[in-house]
Design an enzyme around this catalytic site. Structure first.
Site, PDB file in Angstrom:
ATOM      1  N   PRO A 338      49.784  47.857  34.785  1.00 38.62           N
ATOM      2  CA  PRO A 338      51.061  47.532  34.075  1.00 38.62           C
ATOM      3  C   PRO A 338      50.897  46.567  32.968  1.00 38.62           C
ATOM      4  CG  PRO A 338      50.395  46.257  36.013  1.00 38.62           C
ATOM      5  CD  PRO A 338      49.355  47.375  35.800  1.00 38.62           C
ATOM      6  N   ASP A 514      46.727  42.847  32.092  1.00 42.29           N
ATOM      7  CA  ASP A 514      47.128  43.598  33.140  1.00 42.29           C
ATOM      8  C   ASP A 514      47.724  42.562  34.146  1.00 42.29           C
ATOM      9  OD1 ASP A 514      46.905  44.879  35.550  1.00 42.29           O
ATOM     10  OD2 ASP A 514      44.821  45.475  35.530  1.00 42.29           O
ATOM     11  N   HIS A 515      49.153  42.918  34.155  1.00 39.96           N
ATOM     12  CA  HIS A 515      49.930  42.089  34.851  1.00 39.96           C
ATOM     13  C   HIS A 515      49.849  41.882  36.283  1.00 39.96           C
ATOM     14  CE1 HIS A 515      53.209  39.331  34.838  1.00 39.96           C
ATOM     15  NE2 HIS A 515      54.322  40.122  34.630  1.00 39.96           N
ATOM     16  N   ARG A 516      48.904  42.751  36.902  1.00 41.10           N
ATOM     17  CA  ARG A 516      48.409  42.558  38.211  1.00 41.10           C
ATOM     18  C   ARG A 516      47.267  41.113  38.420  1.00 41.10           C
ATOM     19  NH1 ARG A 516      45.694  48.268  39.450  1.00 41.10           N
ATOM     20  NH2 ARG A 516      44.695  47.668  37.287  1.00 41.10           N
ATOM     21  N   VAL A 518      47.150  38.787  35.267  1.00 39.49           N
ATOM     22  CA  VAL A 518      47.249  37.633  34.547  1.00 39.49           C
ATOM     23  C   VAL A 518      49.083  37.773  34.530  1.00 39.49           C
ATOM     24  CG1 VAL A 518      47.377  36.941  32.171  1.00 39.49           C
ATOM     25  CG2 VAL A 518      45.306  38.280  33.331  1.00 39.49           C
TER      26      VAL A 518
END
Length: 545
Positions: A338, A514-516, A518
């Site tokens: 993501p 990577d929004h998972r 950060v």
């Protein structure tokens, strides 16, 4: 004439007393070349011992639970052709023809030379060395012909991955006896490339064994299966790759499961400690054949297949090799991660002034002091300040791997496409050392001479388009990294200092992450820190303690 041949435990690294956890053949079995004979398990990996020949199993000399080491007798086979005998040391210890560490496997041929010098010639099988996590790498050039004399480290073939082109050097001097690959073939670590005829003096060669003795051959050891290599294949979209990688099964069982399309995560193992055997896979297939097949979930929608020629004249050109390889990797990263991109501006007015003041003295030392060296120095500082950006998710997606090293990659523009060399230990190098290494790696990238080690192990990537143009973009994260910094062209802009607008040189930054792993707030703090670091030119050029 059939030959009785002893198959020995091959070179298994520094391990001794390795447990045999599965015997894959029985006396009387006909086996093919490279077919698994038995499975070994160390504390780090499970590996199969494949047969170096096709033939008939006469005797299995080990049992499940036995402890074995390199050189131990494993299987006695009968093969249908004469196997040339190899020179073995005259010693009371058992003779072992094991694969040397220099990524080559000695073939069993070592026939005495009839020359007065007393020299002996042997045939050496040269294989693909360690090329990192890459698999199915294309051979783009064969650099030698049959009959050529080669020197140690002379290039034999050129391989091209999605990140670099590399030559496979000759492990020793000799004459090319036969070629086993051609341009366009796909190879992986351990695959045979060619056979060299190597001449050794009598002073260094040992006496040949008696004709009545069986020939002893060290079988090549299969590379242990890893989550990275399994995911790289992705032969079946229906397979849960992460679960497949963690399944308790040997390489031969994994290979069989992939061939028949069975997801090992769904198979119950009946072996010791729940190990999945070949029989378990067959039983699972029988059970599934009696069930109603499940409806598969829809994949990605396809794009329209358009005949462009009906609208006007067209020209079709093949996609470049690097684009063919890197395209699926980029697509996989975009689909699985993501992505979010944080945009910011860094004031590099003082940094550029400092660089211009130092570049002439640096040039006198043969160093081209580029802005990228300063940017990389700032990134190394930021990665130490924000360690979550220097991580990777493990294969389960439930744990973060924190790296206690800072290796930074940078996108290098070449005629064949973008490649990403890696500057190792960037946190331990000042801007002058970084600038020197950046220049060396960039030259190697343009010449297609990057080695596998020079494109591996990156923790973070910088993609700089400042020399071309643009104000912002969204770089794709270079998985399994969790962030990438995009740099656009700097420009003068009026900046309000509280009283007046003053001209400042501003550098656009685009941080994709990577929004998972950060959060947006952390990304904003990261780019703010980068801006502050670049604004403090004096700190950037300080010597590394």
């Amino acid at each position: 004439m059939a030959t009785r041949t002893e198959i020995l435990i091959p070179d298994i690294g520094d391990f001794t007393d390795v447990e045999v956890i599965e015997v894959l053949v029985a006396p009387g079995d006909q086996v093919e070349k490279e077919q698994g004979l038995l499975t070994l398990e160390t504390d780090k990996a499970t590996m199969d011992v494949p047969s170096p020949w096709a033939g008939k199993v006469l005797e299995v000399c080990v049992s499940t639970g036995d402890k074995v080491s390199m050189g131990d007798l494993a299987v006695i086979m009968e093969i249908g052709v004469d196997v040339p005998q190899i020179a073995v040391p005259k010693t009371d210890a058992p003779a072992v023809a094991a694969a040397p560490a220099e990524d080559m496997t000695e073939s069993p041929q070592a026939e005495p030379d009839t020359a007065a010098t007393g020299a002996t010639s042997s045939s050496v099988q040269v294989t693909v060395p360690d090329i990192g996590d890459f698999d199915g790498v294309e051979i783009i050039d064969v650099l030698v012909n049959v009959g050529d004399t080669v020197e140690p480290e002379q290039g034999l073939v050129s391989l091209e991955t999605d990140k670099a082109t590399m030559d496979v050097p000759s492990p020793q001097a000799g004459v090319v006896e036969s070629l086993q690959v051609k341009v366009g073939d796909k190879v992986s670590e351990g695959n045979p490339l060619l056979v060299l005829t190597v001449t050794q003096s009598a002073a260094t060669s040992s006496g040949a064994p008696q004709q009545s003795q069986p020939v002893k051959v060290a079988a090549p050891v299969a590379a242990p299966a890893s989550a990275a290599s399994i995911r790289a294949h992705e032969k079946s979209r229906a397979v849960d790759e992460e679960g497949f990688a963690l399944a308790h099964a040997g390489p031969s069982v994994r290979k069989f499961a992939r061939e028949v399309g069975v997801d090992l995560i769904r198979v119950t193992g009946s072996g010791r400690k729940g190990r999945i055997t070949r029989a378990d896979v067959k039983q699972y297939i029988k059970g599934r054949m009696s069930e109603t097949p499940a409806v598969s979930s829809p994949g990605l929608p396809s794009v329209p297949d358009v005949d462009f020629a009906k609208f006007g004249e067209v020209e079709v050109r093949p996609l470049g090799r690097i684009h063919k390889i890197s395209g699926p990797r980029l697509q996989a990263s975009w689909l699985n991660i993501p992505h979010v991109t944080q945009h910011d501006l860094a004031d590099i007015t003082d940094m550029e002034a400092m660089r211009n003041a130092l570049k002439h003295s640096a040039a006198a030392k043969g160093i081209r002091l580029t802005p990228l060296a300063f940017i990389m120095r700032a990134c190394a500082m930021a990665l130490q300040e924000f360690p979550q950006f220097n991580t990777s998710l493990d294969s389960t997606g439930e744990n973060l791997v924190y790296k206690h090293y800072v290796h930074i990659g940078f996108a290098a523009d070449t005629e064949n496409g973008l490649v990403v060399p890696v500057v190792r230990d960037a946190d331990k190098k000042d801007v002058f050392e970084l600038a020197k290494e950046l220049a060396e790696l960039s030259a190697a990238a343009r010449d297609g001479k990057l080695t596998a080690a020079q494109i591996q192990g990156g923790c973070f990537t910088i993609s700089s388009l400042g020399g071309i143009g643009g104000t912002a973009f969204t770089p794709i994260v270079n998985a399994p990294e969790v962030a990438i910094l995009g740099v656009s062209r700097s420009s003068m802009a009026p900046v309000y200092d509280g009283e007046n607008f003053i001209p400042r040189l501003m550098l656009p930054l685009s941080l994709s992450y990577d929004h998972r792993v950060v959060d947006g707030a952390d990304a904003a703090r990261f780019t703010s820190y980068l801006g502050e670091a670049m604004a403090n030119a004096t700190k950037l050029i300080q010597a590394i303690p």
